[in-house]
Design an enzyme around this catalytic site. Structure first.
Site, PDB file in Angstrom:
ATOM      1  N   CYS A 113      28.091 -51.634   7.519  1.00 38.24           N
ATOM      2  CA  CYS A 113      26.912 -51.741   6.683  1.00 38.24           C
ATOM      3  C   CYS A 113      27.343 -52.832   5.804  1.00 38.24           C
ATOM      4  CB  CYS A 113      26.638 -50.496   5.771  1.00 38.24           C
ATOM      5  SG  CYS A 113      26.294 -49.049   6.573  1.00 38.24           S
ATOM      6  N   HIS A 252      23.376 -52.957  -0.343  1.00 41.54           N
ATOM      7  CA  HIS A 252      23.064 -52.121   0.778  1.00 41.54           C
ATOM      8  C   HIS A 252      22.358 -51.043   0.536  1.00 41.54           C
ATOM      9  CE1 HIS A 252      23.456 -50.097   4.292  1.00 41.54           C
ATOM     10  NE2 HIS A 252      24.491 -49.178   3.883  1.00 41.54           N
ATOM     11  N   ASN A 282      18.256 -46.393   6.058  1.00 40.32           N
ATOM     12  CA  ASN A 282      19.646 -47.311   6.123  1.00 40.32           C
ATOM     13  C   ASN A 282      19.759 -48.020   7.377  1.00 40.32           C
ATOM     14  OD1 ASN A 282      22.252 -48.214   6.196  1.00 40.32           O
ATOM     15  ND2 ASN A 282      23.201 -46.114   5.699  1.00 40.32           N
TER      16      ASN A 282
HETATM   17  O1  UT7 Z   1      25.888 -46.597   4.592  1.00 42.17           O
HETATM   18  C1  UT7 Z   1      26.909 -46.533   4.566  1.00 42.17           C
HETATM   19  C2  UT7 Z   1      27.477 -45.496   3.534  1.00 42.17           C
HETATM   20  N1  UT7 Z   1      26.600 -44.284   3.332  1.00 42.17           N
HETATM   21  C3  UT7 Z   1      26.671 -43.547   2.293  1.00 42.17           C
HETATM   22  O2  UT7 Z   1      27.301 -44.000   1.378  1.00 42.17           O
HETATM   23  C4  UT7 Z   1      25.928 -42.250   2.283  1.00 42.17           C
HETATM   24  C5  UT7 Z   1      26.254 -41.650   1.208  1.00 42.17           C
HETATM   25  N2  UT7 Z   1      25.777 -40.245   1.137  1.00 42.17           N
HETATM   26  C6  UT7 Z   1      24.579 -39.898   0.886  1.00 42.17           C
HETATM   27  O3  UT7 Z   1      23.516 -40.545   0.796  1.00 42.17           O
HETATM   28  C7  UT7 Z   1      24.068 -38.235   0.540  1.00 42.17           C
HETATM   29  O4  UT7 Z   1      25.438 -37.714   0.505  1.00 42.17           O
HETATM   30  C8  UT7 Z   1      23.195 -37.675   1.592  1.00 42.17           C
HETATM   31  C9  UT7 Z   1      21.856 -38.305   1.623  1.00 42.17           C
HETATM   32  C10 UT7 Z   1      23.717 -37.900   2.868  1.00 42.17           C
HETATM   33  C11 UT7 Z   1      23.371 -36.168   1.452  1.00 42.17           C
HETATM   34  O5  UT7 Z   1      22.462 -35.883   0.145  1.00 42.17           O
HETATM   35  P1  UT7 Z   1      23.698 -34.690  -0.715  1.00 42.17           P
HETATM   36  O6  UT7 Z   1      22.953 -34.642  -2.205  1.00 42.17           O
HETATM   37  O7  UT7 Z   1      25.018 -35.383  -1.015  1.00 42.17           O
HETATM   38  O8  UT7 Z   1      23.370 -33.487  -0.108  1.00 42.17           O
HETATM   39  P2  UT7 Z   1      24.392 -32.483   0.525  1.00 42.17           P
HETATM   40  O9  UT7 Z   1      25.159 -33.140   1.681  1.00 42.17           O
HETATM   41  O10 UT7 Z   1      25.402 -32.123  -0.660  1.00 42.17           O
HETATM   42  O11 UT7 Z   1      23.585 -31.473   1.014  1.00 42.17           O
HETATM   43  C12 UT7 Z   1      22.872 -30.515  -0.082  1.00 42.17           C
HETATM   44  C13 UT7 Z   1      22.132 -29.557   1.051  1.00 42.17           C
HETATM   45  C14 UT7 Z   1      22.854 -28.828   1.900  1.00 42.17           C
HETATM   46  O12 UT7 Z   1      22.384 -27.577   2.065  1.00 42.17           O
HETATM   47  P3  UT7 Z   1      23.286 -26.343   1.383  1.00 42.17           P
HETATM   48  O13 UT7 Z   1      24.645 -26.251   2.166  1.00 42.17           O
HETATM   49  O14 UT7 Z   1      23.580 -26.698   0.029  1.00 42.17           O
HETATM   50  O15 UT7 Z   1      22.438 -25.012   1.800  1.00 42.17           O
HETATM   51  C15 UT7 Z   1      22.338 -29.735   3.218  1.00 42.17           C
HETATM   52  O16 UT7 Z   1      22.379 -28.755   4.301  1.00 42.17           O
HETATM   53  O17 UT7 Z   1      21.208 -30.216   1.438  1.00 42.17           O
HETATM   54  C16 UT7 Z   1      20.987 -30.121   2.970  1.00 42.17           C
HETATM   55  N3  UT7 Z   1      20.349 -30.908   3.655  1.00 42.17           N
HETATM   56  C17 UT7 Z   1      19.071 -31.131   3.889  1.00 42.17           C
HETATM   57  N4  UT7 Z   1      18.087 -30.387   3.616  1.00 42.17           N
HETATM   58  C18 UT7 Z   1      16.951 -30.785   3.920  1.00 42.17           C
HETATM   59  C19 UT7 Z   1      21.091 -31.955   4.155  1.00 42.17           C
HETATM   60  N5  UT7 Z   1      20.191 -32.750   4.871  1.00 42.17           N
HETATM   61  C20 UT7 Z   1      18.881 -32.242   4.781  1.00 42.17           C
HETATM   62  C21 UT7 Z   1      17.554 -32.569   5.087  1.00 42.17           C
HETATM   63  N6  UT7 Z   1      16.441 -31.862   4.709  1.00 42.17           N
HETATM   64  N7  UT7 Z   1      17.460 -33.802   5.923  1.00 42.17           N
END
Ligand code: UT7
Length: 325
Positions: A113, A252, A282
């Site tokens: 990225c 980014h 992204n």
């Molecule tokens: O580009 C270069 C680098 N990239 C980044 O820096 C990305 C950085 N990370 C992020 O943007 C975020 O961490 C994400 C968008 C990937 C995820 O968001 P989050 O708030 O960190 O969510 P999480 O991974 O802690 O997941 C929370 C919950 C989980 O459910 P449980 O385990 O709490 O029941 C996931 O399974 O959200 C669930 N979840 C979803 N639910 C509905 C994860 N993806 C989805 C989805 N729809 N698409």
């Protein structure tokens, strides 16, 4: 050192749009979750006939037109991509052939990225040293070719696109300062495990979905906020500037919550951050490139403005640069 700046910009995104509503039909997700957790509403998806070089060629042609230079006057093409058409030849060579830039040397950069910012900073060195006058820098990705469409944790995040610019000597302003960094010890947080010499493609690697993006999003999130803020601060300090001098901050576009947290850390009000993640998701190296293009072409960036490009990605790698437009 002679001043070096950007004399032309281009971009390209594929026609097909996939909305959050469309994604609801593909995986267990919702428009509400994607919008509130990421800021993404839709993303552009390349067709099966379009590879990273096809997107790049369109962006390159627009950048050359914008710069008012002919392809023959390019002396170097640097293409940042992690989704090249094939391991080799490089995307930059494919672009060279397509646009008729027969006098250009070509190479690709693998900096995920942060690739476009890495490319821009690399190009700057060649121009500042007097080695080359006109360098084309491209960020292009077909990320949808490496996304697991059954994994809701990742498939909602990514899109396809390309952005390009021509780097050349300028009379004043231009790229004032730069900052690059890496931390290979954190490489496992975001990777595609197979498809290289470690795990060449086999039936097993395909069955185990090892050719897709694997991401530990939560851990990356925290690192992204800290590292992007530090990189921007470091580049600003080098230019003898402060956050209050920044007219347009172009980060980014990985997650709207990351962008807002970085801005908060820097003490920047929301009006000064350029955000287009809503439309594209992204696009890895193409994200900063397309955001830069749109910020300038929409009039958000005006002559004399102080602009900061800031990117972070797999590697880990990061880069920031301060530009006087
Ligand atoms: O580009 C270069 C680098 N990239 C980044 O820096 C990305 C950085 N990370 C992020 O943007 C975020 O961490 C994400 C968008 C990937 C995820 O968001 P989050 O708030 O960190 O969510 P999480 O991974 O802690 O997941 C929370 C919950 C989980 O459910 P449980 O385990 O709490 O029941 C996931 O399974 O959200 C669930 N979840 C979803 N639910 C509905 C994860 N993806 C989805 C989805 N729809 N698409």
């Amino acid at each position: 050192m002679k001043p070096v700046g950007i004399i032309g910009l281009g971009h390209y995104v594929p026609q097909k749009v996939l909305t959050n509503k469309d994604m609801e039909k593909m995986v267990d997700t919702s428009d509400e979750w994607i919008t509130t957790r990421t800021g993404i509403k839709e993303r552009h998806i390349a067709s099966k006939y379009e590879a990273a070089s096809d997107l790049a060629i369109n962006a390159a042609q627009e950048a050359l037109k914008d710069a008012g230079i002919k392809p023959e006057s390019l002396e170097l093409i640097i293409c940042a991509t992690v989704t090249g058409d094939m391991p080799f030849p490089s995307v930059s060579c494919l672009v060279q052939k397509a646009i008729g830039a027969q006098n250009a040397a070509c190479f690709d950069i693998s900096a995920a990225c942060a690739g476009y910012v890495y490319g821009l900073i690399t190009a700057k060195q060649f121009v500042a040293s007097g080695t080359y006058k006109n360098v084309l820098v491209i960020g292009t990705e077909k990320l949808t070719s490496v996304v697991d469409w059954q994994d809701r944790n990742t498939c909602v995040l990514f899109g396809d696109g390309a952005g390009a610019c021509v780097v050349a000597p300028v009379k004043e302003g231009g790229i004032l300062s730069t900052c690059l960094g890496s931390d290979g010890s954190m490489g496992g947080l975001l990777m595609i495990p197979a498809g290289g010499s470690r795990n060449p493609a086999t039936h097993e690697t395909v069955d185990e979905k090892m050719h897709y993006i694997k991401m530990r999003g939560n851990e990356l999130f925290k690192l992204a906020v800290k590292i992007m803020a530090d990189a921007a601060n470091s580049a600003l300090k080098q230019a003898g500037l402060d956050c209050k001098d920044v007219d347009c901050f172009i980060p980014h576009q990985a997650n709207i919550r990351i962008l807002l947290a970085v801005a908060k850390r820097l003490g920047l009000d929301t009006e000064r951050i350029f955000m287009n993640i809503e439309k594209y998701g992204n696009m890895s190296s193409a994200s900063t490139a397309v955001a830069f293009y749109e910020a300038v072409k929409s009039g958000r960036v005006k002559k004399g403005d102080i602009v900061v490009l800031d990117a972070f990605g797999a590697g880990l790698v990061w880069g920031a640069c301060v530009i006087k437009w």
